[in-house]
Design an enzyme around this catalytic site. Structure first.
Site, PDB file in Angstrom:
ATOM      1  CE  LYS A  16      -4.206  -2.123   2.046  1.00 40.33           C
ATOM      2  NZ  LYS A  16      -5.084  -2.159   3.068  1.00 40.33           N
ATOM      3  CG  ASP A  18      -7.915   0.348   3.716  1.00 44.82           C
ATOM      4  OD1 ASP A  18      -8.968  -0.571   3.174  1.00 44.82           O
ATOM      5  OD2 ASP A  18      -6.672   0.003   3.519  1.00 44.82           O
TER       6      ASP A  18
HETATM    7  P1  NAP Z   1       1.301  -3.986  10.040  1.00 43.80           P
HETATM    8  O1  NAP Z   1       1.683  -2.807   9.274  1.00 43.80           O
HETATM    9  O2  NAP Z   1       2.195  -5.216   9.917  1.00 43.80           O
HETATM   10  O3  NAP Z   1       1.226  -3.539  11.405  1.00 43.80           O
HETATM   11  C1  NAP Z   1       0.819  -4.667  12.664  1.00 43.80           C
HETATM   12  C2  NAP Z   1       0.490  -4.021  13.822  1.00 43.80           C
HETATM   13  O4  NAP Z   1      -0.117  -5.135  14.699  1.00 43.80           O
HETATM   14  C3  NAP Z   1       1.620  -3.180  14.531  1.00 43.80           C
HETATM   15  O5  NAP Z   1       0.835  -2.226  15.288  1.00 43.80           O
HETATM   16  C4  NAP Z   1       1.989  -4.222  15.479  1.00 43.80           C
HETATM   17  O6  NAP Z   1       2.876  -3.475  16.650  1.00 43.80           O
HETATM   18  C5  NAP Z   1       0.892  -4.967  16.052  1.00 43.80           C
HETATM   19  N1  NAP Z   1       0.943  -6.101  16.401  1.00 43.80           N
HETATM   20  C6  NAP Z   1       1.516  -7.390  15.690  1.00 43.80           C
HETATM   21  N2  NAP Z   1       1.543  -8.445  16.405  1.00 43.80           N
HETATM   22  C7  NAP Z   1       1.053  -8.061  17.773  1.00 43.80           C
HETATM   23  C8  NAP Z   1       0.976  -8.633  18.989  1.00 43.80           C
HETATM   24  N3  NAP Z   1       1.053 -10.125  18.886  1.00 43.80           N
HETATM   25  N4  NAP Z   1       0.391  -7.837  20.085  1.00 43.80           N
HETATM   26  C9  NAP Z   1       0.127  -6.732  19.940  1.00 43.80           C
HETATM   27  N5  NAP Z   1       0.227  -5.996  18.697  1.00 43.80           N
HETATM   28  C10 NAP Z   1       0.709  -6.569  17.734  1.00 43.80           C
HETATM   29  O7  NAP Z   1      -0.093  -4.568   9.550  1.00 43.80           O
HETATM   30  P2  NAP Z   1      -1.619  -3.547   9.183  1.00 43.80           P
HETATM   31  O8  NAP Z   1      -1.415  -3.528   7.701  1.00 43.80           O
HETATM   32  O9  NAP Z   1      -1.472  -2.572   9.963  1.00 43.80           O
HETATM   33  O10 NAP Z   1      -2.797  -4.637   9.208  1.00 43.80           O
HETATM   34  C11 NAP Z   1      -3.367  -5.019  10.553  1.00 43.80           C
HETATM   35  C12 NAP Z   1      -4.503  -6.070  10.395  1.00 43.80           C
HETATM   36  O11 NAP Z   1      -5.621  -5.191   9.923  1.00 43.80           O
HETATM   37  C13 NAP Z   1      -4.117  -7.217   9.476  1.00 43.80           C
HETATM   38  O12 NAP Z   1      -4.736  -8.183  10.208  1.00 43.80           O
HETATM   39  C14 NAP Z   1      -4.990  -6.825   8.498  1.00 43.80           C
HETATM   40  O13 NAP Z   1      -5.621  -8.148   7.786  1.00 43.80           O
HETATM   41  C15 NAP Z   1      -6.200  -6.090   8.993  1.00 43.80           C
HETATM   42  N6  NAP Z   1      -6.873  -5.145   8.013  1.00 43.80           N
HETATM   43  C16 NAP Z   1      -8.066  -5.320   7.691  1.00 43.80           C
HETATM   44  C17 NAP Z   1      -8.872  -4.530   6.558  1.00 43.80           C
HETATM   45  C18 NAP Z   1     -10.296  -4.879   6.535  1.00 43.80           C
HETATM   46  O14 NAP Z   1     -10.887  -4.340   5.322  1.00 43.80           O
HETATM   47  N7  NAP Z   1     -11.071  -5.336   7.323  1.00 43.80           N
HETATM   48  C19 NAP Z   1      -8.224  -3.475   5.947  1.00 43.80           C
HETATM   49  C20 NAP Z   1      -6.796  -3.244   6.366  1.00 43.80           C
HETATM   50  C21 NAP Z   1      -6.388  -4.105   7.320  1.00 43.80           C
HETATM   51  P3  NAP Z   1       4.257  -3.230  16.520  1.00 43.80           P
HETATM   52  O15 NAP Z   1       4.140  -1.720  16.154  1.00 43.80           O
HETATM   53  O16 NAP Z   1       4.613  -2.987  18.028  1.00 43.80           O
HETATM   54  O17 NAP Z   1       4.903  -4.031  15.881  1.00 43.80           O
END
Ligand code: NAP
Length: 266
Positions: free
Chosen positions: A66, A102
């Site tokens: 993205k 989003d």
């Molecule tokens: P990302 O950029 O990899 O960020 C991951 C986030 O999760 C970071 O804040 C990370 O914290 C935190 N995290 C990971 N493992 C963790 C744990 N065990 N305990 C606490 N915090 C943890 O991923 P992203 O793009 O933001 O996506 C996040 C989620 O949103 C994904 O699962 C995705 O499928 C979902 N999503 C859904 C939609 C929808 O349409 N429903 C749209 C977009 C995204 P740190 O910074 O400390 O590493």
């Protein structure tokens, strides 16, 4: 020949977007096909250019591309510029143009589908990755009374909160028993069977808990239910962001309710 669209990411095998857009096309009578395009981690630009050269008109962009998609575009919407990320690429109007649907998808699901007023609410956003960054500007604009960002890596939440004008940002330990009406999990912790470490007391009476992860029950949603909150996964956001992308590409707004019902039913 139907117009060509696709979702690009790595991996994309489990993406529900092709099915959702096929339902929208069927319901609106738009002549289009929507495929999956898996690009190598270092091959986003080449894959997009090849798709465009073959007549591809638009792409949804998912993990991990993205931010790269935003840099790839010659122009972008205000909401994509705010998120510094693009999930919707328009390839058939001159130079590549990007949008981000989003945030509006999440806000619409919360407000229209789940009937929650964001204005005046006490809101907690968990996470500070791409998903949190993508929805923060529209959440701030929705007028919450208080909007706090909390993340495992506190500095990232602090920086996001400052950049987007949220009330506060920090680590989970900084929440100190504060209560919220709407708690949104934008972390990927659920994919690892984990939940951000919240206490039951942080769910206000009548609170709504929302996990952006979709299609599975997560530890965060279980925690929320145990605390007496209403718990919802991210299926509605997924369908609403898709509908907004469809509108950007086709100028037609599909009805999301039957698609969301079918997605949940299946
Ligand atoms: P990302 O950029 O990899 O960020 C991951 C986030 O999760 C970071 O804040 C990370 O914290 C935190 N995290 C990971 N493992 C963790 C744990 N065990 N305990 C606490 N915090 C943890 O991923 P992203 O793009 O933001 O996506 C996040 C989620 O949103 C994904 O699962 C995705 O499928 C979902 N999503 C859904 C939609 C929808 O349409 N429903 C749209 C977009 C995204 P740190 O910074 O400390 O590493």
């Amino acid at each position: 020949m139907p117009d060509r669209y696709a979702v690009i990411g790595n991996p994309v095998t489990h993406s529900k977007s092709p099915w959702i857009h096929a339902q929208f096309a069927l319901a609106t009578g738009e002549s289009m096909v929507y495929e999956r395009l898996e690009a190598p981690a270092d091959g986003f630009r080449q894959a997009v250019e090849a798709f465009r050269a073959q007549g591809g008109r638009g792409l949804n962009v998912t993990l991990p591309f993205k931010a790269e998609a935003f840099r790839f575009c010659a122009g972008a919407s205000e909401r994509a510029a705010a998120a510094q990320a693009v999930n919707t690429l328009v390839l058939d109007r001159g130079k590549p143009w990007g949008d981000n649907t989003d945030g509006v998808g999440l806000v619409r699901d919360l407000a229209a589908n789940l009937g929650r007023r964001l204005g005046g609410a006490q809101l907690l956003l968990l996470g500070a990755g791409g998903a949190a960054q993508g929805v923060l500007a529209p959440l701030v604009a929705a007028g919450a009374r208080r909007l706090v960002v909390a993340n495992r890596t506190a500095d990232k939440a602090h920086a996001l909160a400052r950049r987007y004008g949220a009330s506060a940002g920090g680590g989970y330990e900084d929440l100190r028993g504060e209560q919220f009406d709407i708690l949104i999990n934008a972390t990927s912790a659920g994919l690892a069977g984990e939940a951000p470490p919240l206490a039951a007391v942080q769910f206000a009476r009548g609170a709504l808990a929302y996990d952006m992860v979709y299609g599975r029950d997560t530890a965060f949603l279980a925690l929320a239910r145990a605390a007496g909150a209403a718990a919802h996964d991210g299926s509605g956001m997924l369908v609403e962001q898709a509908a907004e992308s469809f509108f950007v590409w086709r100028g037609v707004r599909p009805d999301t309710a039957p698609v969301l019902a079918a997605l949940r039913g299946g």
